[in-house]
Each structure stands twice: as structure tokens, then as C-alpha cells.
Scaffold this motif. Structure first.
Motif, short mmCIF file in Angstrom:
data_model
loop_
_atom_site.label_atom_id
_atom_site.label_comp_id
_atom_site.label_asym_id
_atom_site.label_seq_id
_atom_site.Cartn_x
_atom_site.Cartn_y
_atom_site.Cartn_z
N PRO A 199 4.77 23.16 -20.33
CA PRO A 199 5.66 23.44 -21.42
C PRO A 199 6.85 23.82 -21.08
CG PRO A 199 3.48 24.43 -21.79
CD PRO A 199 3.39 23.97 -20.41
N PHE A 200 7.22 24.29 -19.78
CA PHE A 200 8.60 24.33 -19.42
C PHE A 200 9.58 23.42 -19.08
CE2 PHE A 200 6.44 28.64 -18.67
CZ PHE A 200 7.40 29.53 -18.87
N LEU A 201 8.52 22.39 -18.53
CA LEU A 201 9.32 21.08 -18.37
C LEU A 201 9.87 20.35 -19.59
CD1 LEU A 201 6.58 19.41 -15.63
CD2 LEU A 201 8.97 20.88 -15.25
N LEU A 202 9.00 20.36 -20.71
CA LEU A 202 9.36 19.91 -21.63
C LEU A 202 10.63 20.55 -22.42
CD1 LEU A 202 8.62 17.71 -24.00
CD2 LEU A 202 6.81 19.55 -25.01
N ILE A 203 10.54 22.08 -22.69
CA ILE A 203 11.64 22.64 -23.00
C ILE A 203 13.18 22.47 -22.19
CG2 ILE A 203 12.29 25.00 -23.59
CD1 ILE A 203 9.55 25.61 -24.11
N ALA A 204 12.86 22.23 -20.94
CA ALA A 204 14.11 22.32 -20.12
C ALA A 204 14.64 21.20 -20.00
CB ALA A 204 13.66 23.11 -18.72
N ALA A 205 14.06 19.92 -20.41
CA ALA A 205 14.50 18.74 -19.87
C ALA A 205 16.03 18.44 -20.58
CB ALA A 205 13.53 17.55 -20.39
N PRO A 256 18.44 20.33 -22.12
CA PRO A 256 19.57 20.97 -21.70
C PRO A 256 19.91 20.98 -20.54
CG PRO A 256 17.53 22.49 -22.34
CD PRO A 256 17.35 20.83 -22.86
N PHE A 257 18.87 20.71 -19.48
CA PHE A 257 18.97 20.60 -18.01
C PHE A 257 20.15 19.42 -18.16
CE2 PHE A 257 18.32 18.50 -13.96
CZ PHE A 257 18.05 19.47 -13.15
N GLY A 258 19.90 18.22 -18.49
CA GLY A 258 20.87 17.08 -18.63
C GLY A 258 22.31 17.40 -19.00
N ILE A 259 22.24 17.94 -20.22
CA ILE A 259 23.35 18.08 -20.77
C ILE A 259 24.47 19.02 -19.97
CG2 ILE A 259 24.45 19.08 -22.93
CD1 ILE A 259 22.12 18.12 -24.59
N THR A 260 23.93 20.25 -19.52
CA THR A 260 24.70 21.18 -18.81
C THR A 260 25.02 20.64 -17.56
OG1 THR A 260 22.73 22.31 -18.06
CG2 THR A 260 23.62 23.30 -20.21
N LEU A 261 24.35 19.75 -16.90
CA LEU A 261 24.69 19.10 -15.85
C LEU A 261 26.24 18.27 -16.04
CD1 LEU A 261 24.46 18.48 -12.77
CD2 LEU A 261 22.87 16.55 -13.42
N PHE A 304 23.68 25.96 -16.68
CA PHE A 304 22.92 24.95 -15.90
C PHE A 304 21.93 25.66 -15.04
CE2 PHE A 304 22.01 22.73 -11.91
CZ PHE A 304 21.31 21.76 -12.48
N PHE A 305 22.14 26.70 -14.48
CA PHE A 305 21.01 27.30 -13.47
C PHE A 305 20.00 28.09 -14.16
CE2 PHE A 305 23.71 26.49 -9.88
CZ PHE A 305 22.75 26.04 -8.86
N THR A 306 20.14 28.23 -15.57
CA THR A 306 19.00 28.91 -16.42
C THR A 306 18.18 27.79 -16.76
OG1 THR A 306 20.70 30.45 -17.50
CG2 THR A 306 18.73 29.87 -18.64
N PHE A 307 18.51 26.89 -16.88
CA PHE A 307 17.67 25.48 -17.44
C PHE A 307 17.07 24.90 -16.12
CE2 PHE A 307 20.35 25.75 -20.99
CZ PHE A 307 19.61 26.02 -22.09
N PHE A 308 17.83 24.72 -15.01
CA PHE A 308 17.34 24.51 -13.67
C PHE A 308 16.06 25.39 -13.34
CE2 PHE A 308 16.96 24.55 -8.99
CZ PHE A 308 17.17 23.22 -8.59
N PHE A 345 24.07 11.02 -14.10
CA PHE A 345 23.04 11.70 -13.55
C PHE A 345 22.14 12.61 -14.43
CE2 PHE A 345 25.19 10.23 -9.61
CZ PHE A 345 24.32 9.89 -8.88
N GLY A 346 22.92 13.17 -15.46
CA GLY A 346 22.32 14.29 -16.38
C GLY A 346 21.34 13.15 -17.13
N ALA A 347 21.44 12.19 -17.67
CA ALA A 347 20.60 11.56 -18.51
C ALA A 347 19.33 11.15 -17.75
CB ALA A 347 21.54 10.14 -19.10
N ILE A 348 19.71 10.49 -16.43
CA ILE A 348 18.57 10.26 -15.56
C ILE A 348 17.47 11.36 -15.45
CG2 ILE A 348 17.76 9.44 -13.32
CD1 ILE A 348 20.48 7.83 -13.23
N SER A 349 18.18 12.35 -15.05
CA SER A 349 17.42 13.78 -15.02
C SER A 349 16.51 13.80 -15.97
CB SER A 349 18.47 14.78 -14.82
OG SER A 349 19.05 14.83 -13.47
#
Length: 464
Positions: free
Chosen positions: A84-90, A92-97, A118-122, A190-194
Motif C-alpha cells: 500500500p505504501f508503494l501505491l500511495i507514494a508513487a 507525489p514521488f514523481g511530482i516532488t522530484l 521529496f524525501f518524505t515520499f521517497f 524522470f519523475g513521470a518514469i518513476s
């Protein structure tokens, strides 16, 4: 559920599990290879202050790691504890990068805020992701295999994130009318690919979760896992000091290529590309040695190889006239350093969780990976700050011809400084108590314990 009784994982599962590492490694490299350079040369922030941004980010990341690990250990969900953490973080991970490399001319405070976000979602993605790998199989060699697949993803996307960003910055900068816009567009790609890579792992690993009944947490557990688990203390030392050594290389490489070797954007991209492409050759070699001998022996062999060559290269490379030696060093010492630390470190960490399970009766992979990341990043934050201070001390000034003293400082940060930490890591690895045979015996004892049968811990007592 597709798990086999012998702990073996299908090829497609191992391949799919590794994809999220592409997101983690590409973003990590963007930050630790290019962010300091972006902040000093594109945004115009003083090197020491820019180093402080990286230190603040890394410290924040470090302090959130154990808590995300603990939360994931205790999460009750039909989709497992980690996925579930992967789904939630995906997303905002890319946007903040993307936002991290976008300059809105808001200065120091903006970049601190973005790097913390960024590092919060990382962390929300990375700690549960690593813990998931430890849950998917408890077989000693299969864990090495799973990590090798993950390492392939790491190296491919490290290759992309090391060799392509400066090319993208130049191309997008010319198309959009400014270098600043080029940096922003590069990070958006790179954010979109992530985002896609994280979601691929989330989908592929369905059915490989553990649902342990006995979980719990006390705040002192963060301290107790270090104090009570002898194997973990040794593994922690190996991981931390080798990561510090690698951080010196990674954070200095762009300055070394630009100012010592005199490379432009295209040659810098080529150097990073050659480095990572060469490291792909070493992945199966390291995997073979670790399975044939042990993870401990493999670490000692390849860390010593890296250290000895690093000393030689530091003494012989002084500028562009030594390019032949530089390229030889890049595909030997450089390539080994680029893969062995993570490949072997990631494979060692899961083995300590069975030691804890025997002691505590709980599966606490998240806690262990969180604590490992916490200690690693505290040490790394201090290392980045030291690098920034040394760069300022030796007189580094962006976009100008550097003095001989500055060039010497960059060379020493690149080659000599990592060796000091490698020596410490090698000594610790020599005394690491965990071996393949002891891990197998440990798993057998755990099986007897779950079956409420008698068992003898004498053969593995030095693990505690």
C-alpha cells in the motif's frame, strides 16, 4: 499466491520487483550527482549553503526511515504490509522530484522545502519496498538472486540518470529558451518514469506479502535492535562505512569530470554512461562470488579491489593528459564501486531479520531496514556537509578555472578519501558472524520453534 515451497521466485516476479529500484536509483542519482551542481551553478547558491540543503534533506530522510518501517511492520491490510505504501507514494514521488529541480527564484527556503517533501515520499516508497524483498523469500542464495535483479534495474537507471540529465538539460534548455527550464523539464521526464516504475512493482508483487499475526512496537525497539542483535551491528557497520565511501565518489564525480578532466556536457554524460555500462558486467561476477563463497567474502574481495585501485588512480591522474589511465580506472575501480556496495549490502541486510525473529518472535523487516537507512543517512548527511565545507575551503568557485589547490582537493575527495572508510568496512566485514551455513541452521531452528519442537542454538550462538 504463487510462492514455491522452497523459497524460489519466478523470473517475472524478480524482474517486476526490481522495477521500483529504477525509480529510487534514478532519483537518488539526480539528487546526489546533480543537485549540488544545480544549486551552485544554476541557482547560484553558495557551495557550503548548498551542502546544507543536502544535509537537511538527508537528516529528514533519516529520521523518517525507522518510523515508516515501523508503521509498515504493523499495518493491517488485505494488500499486505508494504505494497500500500508503494501505491500511495508513487504520484507525489514523481511530482516532488520535478519541483526539486525547478527554480522559481524563491531561494534557499524553497529548495529546503522541496527536498524535505521529496524525501518524505521517497521514504514512504523505499523502506517498505526494501522490506518487501526480505519477506518474499527466506532462502540465502535466492535473496542474493533477487537483489541482483534489483541491482540490474539500479544500474540501468543509474546509467540513464547519470548520462542523460546534462544532455536533456541542454536539449530542453535550447528548446524552451533557458537552462533553468531545461533542468525542470529533465526532472519532469524522470519523475513521470518513476511513477510508472513504482506502480509496476506494486502490481507485480501482488500475492507475495507476509501477513504475520504477532506484531507490535515499543519506542525503545529502535535502540534494542542495535544493542541486542550482534549480526545486525556488524552488518550496519559494513553498510554505513561503504556507503560513506561511495558518497564521496558520487558527490565529487561531476566536479572531477568537469574541472580536473576538462569534460563538457557530452563527455561528462559519456563518462557516466561508460561507468554504469561497465558496472553491469560486474553484477553477475559479484553474484557468483557471493553464492560460491559468501556475501562477506565477496564484499572483502571487491572492496579491497576498489580501494587499492583508488589509491593508485589518485596518485597518477592529475588532469586531461592522464585520460588513458582515467578511462581504465573508470571501467575497473569506478564500475566496481558503482555496484558492489548496494548489491552486497542489500543482500546482507535481510539475513539479520531471521536473527531478530528467533529472539523476538516477530517479523520486523521494516524496523530493520528503517534503522539501517537512518544510520546510513545520518552518516551520509555529515559526509555531504564535510564535502561542501572542503569544497569551499579549497577555494571552489563555480564556472571558473580552478586553482591547483582546488583541483588537488577535488582529486583527494574523489580517490583518497573513500579509501579511509573502505578500510573500516573491510575490517568489520572480516569479523561478520553470519555465513550461509549459519543462516541455513537459523532457518531450521526457526522452523522447529514454530512447530514447538526442541532446538539447540549452540551452532549459531555468535549471531546474537
Amino acid at each position: 499466491m504463487e510462492k514455491s515451497s522452497n523459497g524460489k521466485l519466478p523470473f517475472r516476479i524478480k524482474l517486476g520487483y526490481g522495477s521500483a529500484e529504477g525509480a529510487g536509483s534514478s532519483s537518488w542519482n539526480l539528487i546526489y550527482i546533480f543537485l549540488l551542481y544545480f544549486l551552485t551553478d544554476a541557482v547560484g547558491i553558495n557551495p557550503a549553503l548548498a551542502g546544507s540543503i543536502l544535509m537537511i534533506a538527508t537528516l529528514w530522510d533519516a529520521f523518517t526511515d525507522p518510523f515508516i518501517g515501523i508503521i509498515s511492520d504493523n499495518l493491517k491490510s488485505q494488500r499486505g504490509r508494504r505494497r500500500p505504501f508503494l501505491l500511495i507514494a508513487a504520484l507525489p514521488f514523481g511530482i516532488t522530484l520535478w519541483l526539486l529541480f525547478t527554480d522559481f527564484h524563491l531561494g534557499f527556503a524553497y529548495h529546503v522545502a522541496m527536498v524535505v517533501l521529496f524525501f518524505t515520499f521517497f521514504t514512504m516508497m523505499n523502506v517498505p519496498y526494501q522490506a518487501l524483498g526480505a519477506e518474499m523469500t527466506q532462502d540465502y542464495n535466492e535473496r542474493m538472486s533477487l537483489v541482483t535483479f534489483r541491482s540490474w534495474w539500479m544500474q540501468v537507471f543509474t546509467l540513464a540518470s547519470a548520462s542523460l540529465p546534462m544532455v536533456f538539460v541542454q536539449v530542453f534548455g535550447e528548446a524552451l529558451g533557458s537552462i533553468s527550464a531545461g533542468w525542470s523539464a529533465m526532472a519532469a521526464v524522470f519523475g513521470a518514469i518513476s511513477i510508472l516504475l513504482i506502480l509496476l512493482t506494486w502490481r507485480t508483487t501482488r500475492g507475495y506479502e507476509l501477513f504475520p499475526e504477532n506484531t507490535g512496537f515499543k519506542l525503545r525497539d529502535i535502540y534494542d535492535v542495535i544493542r541486542q542483535n550482534r549480526t545486525f551491528r556488524y552488518t550496519l557497520g559494513i553498510w554505513t562505512f561503504s556507503i560513506i565511501a561511495l558518497n564521496f565518489v558520487v558527490s565529487t564525480a561531476l566536479y572531477f569530470f568537469t574541472y580536473v578532466m576538462g569534460f563538457g556536457e557530452s563527455m561528462t554524460g559519456m563518462a557516466f554512461g561508460v561507468l554504469i555500462a561497465a558496472s553491469l558486467i560486474y553484477l553477475p561476477i559479484i553474484d557468483y562470488v557471493a553464492k560460491k563463497k559468501s556475501k562477506r567474502i565477496a564484499f572483502i574481495i571487491f572492496a579491497a579491489f576498489w580501494g587499492v585501485l583508488s589509491v593508485v588512480l589518485g596518485l597518477t591522474i592529475t588532469g586531461p593528459e592522464d585520460s588513458t589511465i582515467f578511462w581504465i580506472g573508470l571501467v575497473t575501480s569506478g564500475a566496481v564501486s558503482a555496484c558492489m556496495v548496494y548489491q552486497l549490502g542489500w543482500a546482507m541486510i535481510p539475513d539479520v531479520t531471521e536473527v531478530d525473529e528467533l529472539m523476538s518472535g516477530q517479523r520486523r523487516e521494516g524496523l530493520y531496514f528503517g534503522v539501517m537507512a537512518f544510520i546510513q543517512k545520518i552518516a551520509s548527511a555529515l559526509a555531504f556537509q564535510v564535502i561542501g565545507i572542503i569544497m569551499a575551503w579549497v577555494g571552489y568557485q563555480p564556472a571558473v578555472t580552478q586553482t591547483p589547490e582546488t583541483l588537488l582537493g577535488i582529486r583527494m575527495l574523489m580517490y583518497e578519501a573513500p579509501v579511509l572508510f573502505l578500510i573500516i568496512a573491510i575490517v568489520i566485514a572480516y569479523f561478520l558472524p553470519m555465513t550461509r551455513d549459519k543462516h541455513q541452521a537459523l532457518c531450521e531452528i526457526l522452523k522447529l520453534k514454530k512447530e514447538k519442537k526442541e532446538y539447540d542454538i549452540t551452532p549459531i550462538k555468535d549471531l546474537f
